[in-house]
Write a protein that holds these residues in place. Structure first.
Motif, PDB file in Angstrom:
ATOM      1  N   GLU A  51       0.861  -1.191   0.000  1.00 46.34           N
ATOM      2  CA  GLU A  51       0.000   0.000   0.000  1.00 46.34           C
ATOM      3  C   GLU A  51       0.894   1.236   0.000  1.00 46.34           C
ATOM      4  OE1 GLU A  51      -3.002   0.638  -0.570  1.00 46.34           O
ATOM      5  OE2 GLU A  51      -3.847  -1.368  -0.435  1.00 46.34           O
ATOM      6  N   PRO A  52       0.913   1.982  -1.110  1.00 50.23           N
ATOM      7  CA  PRO A  52       1.788   3.154  -1.183  1.00 50.23           C
ATOM      8  C   PRO A  52       1.593   4.108  -0.001  1.00 50.23           C
ATOM      9  CG  PRO A  52       0.778   2.707  -3.316  1.00 50.23           C
ATOM     10  CD  PRO A  52       0.155   1.757  -2.345  1.00 50.23           C
ATOM     11  N   GLY A  53       2.709   4.464   0.635  1.00 45.30           N
ATOM     12  CA  GLY A  53       2.681   5.463   1.721  1.00 45.30           C
ATOM     13  C   GLY A  53       2.359   4.902   3.091  1.00 45.30           C
ATOM     14  N   LEU A  54       1.929   3.642   3.163  1.00 42.54           N
ATOM     15  CA  LEU A  54       1.474   3.109   4.457  1.00 42.54           C
ATOM     16  C   LEU A  54       2.652   2.856   5.408  1.00 42.54           C
ATOM     17  CD1 LEU A  54      -0.932   2.276   6.147  1.00 42.54           C
ATOM     18  CD2 LEU A  54      -0.874   0.016   5.099  1.00 42.54           C
ATOM     19  N   ALA A  55       3.714   2.247   4.897  1.00 42.77           N
ATOM     20  CA  ALA A  55       4.866   1.956   5.764  1.00 42.77           C
ATOM     21  C   ALA A  55       5.421   3.255   6.348  1.00 42.77           C
ATOM     22  CB  ALA A  55       5.940   1.211   4.974  1.00 42.77           C
ATOM     23  N   GLU A  56       5.505   4.292   5.514  1.00 40.34           N
ATOM     24  CA  GLU A  56       6.040   5.579   5.987  1.00 40.34           C
ATOM     25  C   GLU A  56       5.173   6.134   7.119  1.00 40.34           C
ATOM     26  OE1 GLU A  56       5.598   4.598   2.952  1.00 40.34           O
ATOM     27  OE2 GLU A  56       7.289   5.131   1.669  1.00 40.34           O
ATOM     28  N   LEU A  57       3.842   6.086   6.921  1.00 39.40           N
ATOM     29  CA  LEU A  57       2.942   6.619   7.964  1.00 39.40           C
ATOM     30  C   LEU A  57       3.066   5.823   9.260  1.00 39.40           C
ATOM     31  CD1 LEU A  57      -0.564   7.604   6.545  1.00 39.40           C
ATOM     32  CD2 LEU A  57       1.369   9.052   7.182  1.00 39.40           C
ATOM     33  N   VAL A  58       3.196   4.495   9.124  1.00 31.29           N
ATOM     34  CA  VAL A  58       3.338   3.654  10.317  1.00 31.29           C
ATOM     35  C   VAL A  58       4.620   4.030  11.055  1.00 31.29           C
ATOM     36  CG1 VAL A  58       3.781   1.282  11.079  1.00 31.29           C
ATOM     37  CG2 VAL A  58       1.929   1.733   9.468  1.00 31.29           C
ATOM     38  N   GLN A  59       5.711   4.154  10.301  1.00 23.55           N
ATOM     39  CA  GLN A  59       6.996   4.483  10.937  1.00 23.55           C
ATOM     40  C   GLN A  59       6.954   5.871  11.591  1.00 23.55           C
ATOM     41  OE1 GLN A  59       9.394   3.750   7.485  1.00 23.55           O
ATOM     42  NE2 GLN A  59       9.005   1.544   7.629  1.00 23.55           N
ATOM     43  N   GLU A  60       6.322   6.838  10.904  1.00 20.13           N
ATOM     44  CA  GLU A  60       6.213   8.192  11.479  1.00 20.13           C
ATOM     45  C   GLU A  60       5.379   8.164  12.762  1.00 20.13           C
ATOM     46  OE1 GLU A  60       6.176  10.205   7.097  1.00 20.13           O
ATOM     47  OE2 GLU A  60       4.536  10.757   8.457  1.00 20.13           O
ATOM     48  N   GLY A  61       4.296   7.398  12.723  1.00 18.06           N
ATOM     49  CA  GLY A  61       3.399   7.314  13.893  1.00 18.06           C
ATOM     50  C   GLY A  61       4.111   6.726  15.096  1.00 18.06           C
ATOM     51  N   ILE A  62       4.901   5.662  14.835  1.00 12.49           N
ATOM     52  CA  ILE A  62       5.638   5.023  15.939  1.00 12.49           C
ATOM     53  C   ILE A  62       6.671   6.006  16.499  1.00 12.49           C
ATOM     54  CG2 ILE A  62       7.277   3.185  16.521  1.00 12.49           C
ATOM     55  CD1 ILE A  62       5.862   1.455  14.357  1.00 12.49           C
ATOM     56  N   ALA A  63       7.405   6.654  15.574  1.00 16.73           N
ATOM     57  CA  ALA A  63       8.466   7.576  16.007  1.00 16.73           C
ATOM     58  C   ALA A  63       7.887   8.742  16.809  1.00 16.73           C
ATOM     59  CB  ALA A  63       9.235   8.091  14.781  1.00 16.73           C
ATOM     60  N   ALA A  64       6.684   9.182  16.445  1.00 17.02           N
ATOM     61  CA  ALA A  64       6.069  10.327  17.138  1.00 17.02           C
ATOM     62  C   ALA A  64       5.403   9.900  18.451  1.00 17.02           C
ATOM     63  CB  ALA A  64       5.043  10.989  16.225  1.00 17.02           C
ATOM     64  N   GLY A  65       5.401   8.582  18.714  1.00 14.08           N
ATOM     65  CA  GLY A  65       4.782   8.098  19.954  1.00 14.08           C
ATOM     66  C   GLY A  65       3.260   8.119  19.890  1.00 14.08           C
ATOM     67  N   ARG A  66       2.701   8.222  18.683  1.00 13.18           N
ATOM     68  CA  ARG A  66       1.240   8.278  18.565  1.00 13.18           C
ATOM     69  C   ARG A  66       0.630   6.963  18.106  1.00 13.18           C
ATOM     70  NH1 ARG A  66       2.046  13.503  16.284  1.00 13.18           N
ATOM     71  NH2 ARG A  66       1.918  12.580  14.220  1.00 13.18           N
ATOM     72  N   LEU A  67       1.496   5.976  17.737  1.00 14.12           N
ATOM     73  CA  LEU A  67       0.965   4.739  17.176  1.00 14.12           C
ATOM     74  C   LEU A  67       1.688   3.552  17.796  1.00 14.12           C
ATOM     75  CD1 LEU A  67      -0.868   3.490  14.958  1.00 14.12           C
ATOM     76  CD2 LEU A  67       1.025   3.746  13.358  1.00 14.12           C
ATOM     77  N   GLU A  68       0.908   2.620  18.336  1.00 19.53           N
ATOM     78  CA  GLU A  68       1.541   1.403  18.852  1.00 19.53           C
ATOM     79  C   GLU A  68       0.701   0.181  18.514  1.00 19.53           C
ATOM     80  OE1 GLU A  68       1.438   0.780  23.203  1.00 19.53           O
ATOM     81  OE2 GLU A  68       0.556   2.785  23.292  1.00 19.53           O
ATOM     82  N   PHE A  69       1.339  -0.978  18.598  1.00 24.42           N
ATOM     83  CA  PHE A  69       0.687  -2.230  18.206  1.00 24.42           C
ATOM     84  C   PHE A  69       0.733  -3.207  19.367  1.00 24.42           C
ATOM     85  CE2 PHE A  69       2.166  -0.068  14.474  1.00 24.42           C
ATOM     86  CZ  PHE A  69       1.072  -0.153  13.635  1.00 24.42           C
ATOM     87  N   VAL A  70      -0.412  -3.833  19.634  1.00 20.80           N
ATOM     88  CA  VAL A  70      -0.460  -4.778  20.756  1.00 20.80           C
ATOM     89  C   VAL A  70      -1.195  -6.047  20.345  1.00 20.80           C
ATOM     90  CG1 VAL A  70      -0.451  -2.945  22.510  1.00 20.80           C
ATOM     91  CG2 VAL A  70      -2.626  -3.833  21.676  1.00 20.80           C
ATOM     92  N   LEU A  71      -0.907  -7.095  21.065  1.00 22.17           N
ATOM     93  CA  LEU A  71      -1.558  -8.387  20.823  1.00 22.17           C
ATOM     94  C   LEU A  71      -2.818  -8.474  21.677  1.00 22.17           C
ATOM     95  CD1 LEU A  71      -1.116 -11.095  19.336  1.00 22.17           C
ATOM     96  CD2 LEU A  71       0.127 -11.885  21.359  1.00 22.17           C
ATOM     97  N   GLY A  72      -3.946  -8.789  21.054  1.00 23.16           N
ATOM     98  CA  GLY A  72      -5.206  -8.941  21.811  1.00 23.16           C
ATOM     99  C   GLY A  72      -5.861  -7.606  22.085  1.00 23.16           C
ATOM    100  N   SER A  73      -7.187  -7.625  22.226  1.00 21.99           N
ATOM    101  CA  SER A  73      -7.935  -6.365  22.311  1.00 21.99           C
ATOM    102  C   SER A  73      -8.312  -5.966  23.729  1.00 21.99           C
ATOM    103  CB  SER A  73      -9.209  -6.473  21.479  1.00 21.99           C
ATOM    104  OG  SER A  73      -8.883  -6.911  20.190  1.00 21.99           O
TER     105      SER A  73
END
Ligand SMILES: NC(=O)C1=CN([C@@H]2O[C@H](COP(=O)(O)OP(=O)(O)OC[C@H]3O[C@@H](n4cnc5c(N)ncnc54)[C@H](O)[C@@H]3O)[C@@H](O)[C@H]2O)C=CC1
Ligand SMILES: O=C(O)[C@H]1O[C@H](OP(=O)(O)OP(=O)(O)OC[C@H]2O[C@@H](n3ccc(=O)[nH]c3=O)[C@H](O)[C@@H]2O)[C@H](O)[C@@H](O)[C@@H]1O
Length: 430
Positions: A51-73
């Motif tokens: 998906e064009p641009g998606l990896a960049e947005l994910v990396q920016e989000g993680i670096a900015a501390g606004r995006l994280e990923f967790v196992l289970g809801s």
């Protein structure tokens, strides 16, 4: 309006795009998934879908501390203000949408959702699902909202950030407005409605698009029989603003992870309320016929039989610009060709190294697909196929025949290289 604590459940095409884009709009987002490997990869900023641009947005989000990923809801939603469900709703055995995952997530989180939280279905779900979820969750202090997604694969980030419209439906107006506010920066027209209408918009839109395509494919066949040219016909139709140029390209039938399952699901919903829907039935059956029609074209181009005949295939994904093979018309045509005894060698620029699970050989170069073939069959409209070296293709092929099921190639360029071109709804060239 910003820095909402948002949880997105499911990190597929829709969930990951939603999470990364909402983070890019300034929100704090936690994305959860049941796939531990995926969560680990995403936490490292690795995006495995095309998906064009998606990896960049994910990396920016993680670096900015606004995006994280967790196992289970369950652990993720404890202090959420809004929870988006972006989990699969595949076609069930009777054709209807299978809501098992949506319901299991709702059960998993219902006791831990904080008071005032909004539970949003972004997965495509049949009319009535929000009402059902309200019952299942059983929490008067938690509102349920429908917010269908209209992004296309291959342009998911662009579509999410530049939507034609935002649709938000709820029987709790305040909750709908809170969800709509998350998108305020996008400046898109916003339709605020009740939950059932929002759910219906999604099916009505996808089924309309499928109907438009089945109609165009039928007109293409008529053009073939009557000596008209579908390319000129659709250009002439498309200038009418009520029709528009988009979604008028004939092909081997529409596919992908959504249009087939959503048309089947709406038909099932109609049957459940005893509504006869022959228009939608014809849209679906015409699509199955379209794939057969492409096979007949190839049989014809190869002199009447495919038994033991080697064919080169260009493209296997359900459309260009994606690595998604789910319900791909190209794969279905390939399967039908193989069933008639053809030996298939395929190239797809989106599938390097992957095996699509069919009796075919996947090669990493279009000329190798053409080598020794009785015909080259284009099934997916990858841009790079337009600029192949046709003289080289002609040298590789055993017979100089190209069947272009998407009208994607320039017939004159092929003719100059000594190749004959057969498209859809157009007179053959060469
Ligand atoms: N793919 C598309 O272009 C669009 C899809 N939709 C709808 O969005 C929904 C999701 O579709 P996709 O993103 O394509 O699906 P997908 O298959 O790409 O992703 C689904 C994700 O959900 C995860 N998942 C499965 N069970 C889970 C659970 N119990 N808890 C947490 N995560 C779980 C999977 O591991 C996967 O990562 C479907 O209802 C689909 O119809 C709507 C618009 C566009
Ligand atoms: O609900 C969904 O999941 C999504 O389904 C489709 O998006 P997508 O599945 O990514 O694919 P499309 O670009 O719509 O193409 C669907 C199929 O129609 C075919 N198609 C499309 C356009 C066209 O002119 N001709 C044509 O044959 C494509 O090749 C493909 O097989 C809709 O376009 C999205 O708005 C929707 O959000």
């Amino acid at each position: 309006m910003f820095a909402r604590r948002i949880v997105v459940v499911g990190t597929g095409y829709v969930g990951l795009t939603t999470g990364a884009c909402l983070a890019s709009l300034g929100h704090r987002v936690v994305c959860s998934d049941v796939n531990a490997e995926k969560v680990a990869q995403l936490s490292r900023g690795e995006v495995r879908i095309h998906e064009p641009g998606l990896a960049e947005l994910v990396q920016e989000g993680i670096a900015a501390g606004r995006l994280e990923f967790v196992l289970g809801s369950a652990g993720a939603v404890a202090d959420a203000e809004v929870v988006f469900l972006c989990v699969p709703t595949p076609m069930g055995s009777g054709g209807g949408a299978d809501l098992a995952v949506v319901e299991s997530v709702a059960r998993e989180v219902r006791e831990v959702l904080p008071t005032g939280c909004v539970l949003v279905t972004k997965s495509t779900v049949p009319v009535g699902t929000s009402a059902r979820l309200r019952e299942l969750v059983g929490r008067p202090d938690v509102a349920v909202v429908s917010n269908p997604e209209f992004l296309r694969e291959g342009s998911a980030v662009h579509d999410f950030l530049n939507p034609d419209r935002i649709v938000v439906g709820s029987d709790t107006q305040d909750a709908a407005e809170r969800v709509a506010a998350l998108y305020a920066r996008l400046g898109a027209p916003t339709v605020l409605t009740d939950a059932a209408s929002a759910e219906m918009v999604k099916y009505a839109a996808n089924c309309f698009l499928a109907t438009k395509l089945s109609y165009v494919n039928a007109i293409a066949e008529l053009c073939e029989r009557l000596g008209a040219d579908i390319t000129d016909v659709t250009e002439g139709m498309g200038y009418d603003r009520r029709i528009g140029q988009a979604f008028l390209q004939p092909g081997p039938g529409w596919g992908g992870s959504c249009l087939p399952k959503d048309t089947a699901a709406l038909l099932q919903v109609a049957e459940a309320v005893e509504f006869d829907f022959p228009l939608l039935q014809a849209t679906i059956s015409a699509n199955a016929r379209q794939r057969e029609r492409m096979v007949a074209k190839v049989v014809d181009a190869c002199g009447g039989s495919l038994d033991g005949v080697r064919l080169g295939l260009l493209g296997l994904t359900f459309k260009a610009g994606t690595d998604d093979l789910r319900d791909s018309p190209a794969l279905e045509v390939a399967r039908l060709l193989a069933a008639r005894g053809a030996e298939l060698v395929a190239f797809d620029p989106g599938l390097r190294g992957d095996e699509p699970g069919l009796p075919l050989t996947l090669v990493d170069d279009p000329y190798r697909a053409a080598k020794g073939a009785a015909a080259l069959v284009l099934l997916t409209e990858w841009q790079e196929f337009r600029t192949l070296d046709w003289t080289r293709v002609a040298q590789e092929l055993e017979a100089p025949v190209v069947v272009d099921t998407r009208n994607h190639l320039d017939p004159d360029a092929l003719r100059r290289a000594g190749l004959s071109w057969r498209g859809v709804g157009r007179t053959p060239v060469g």
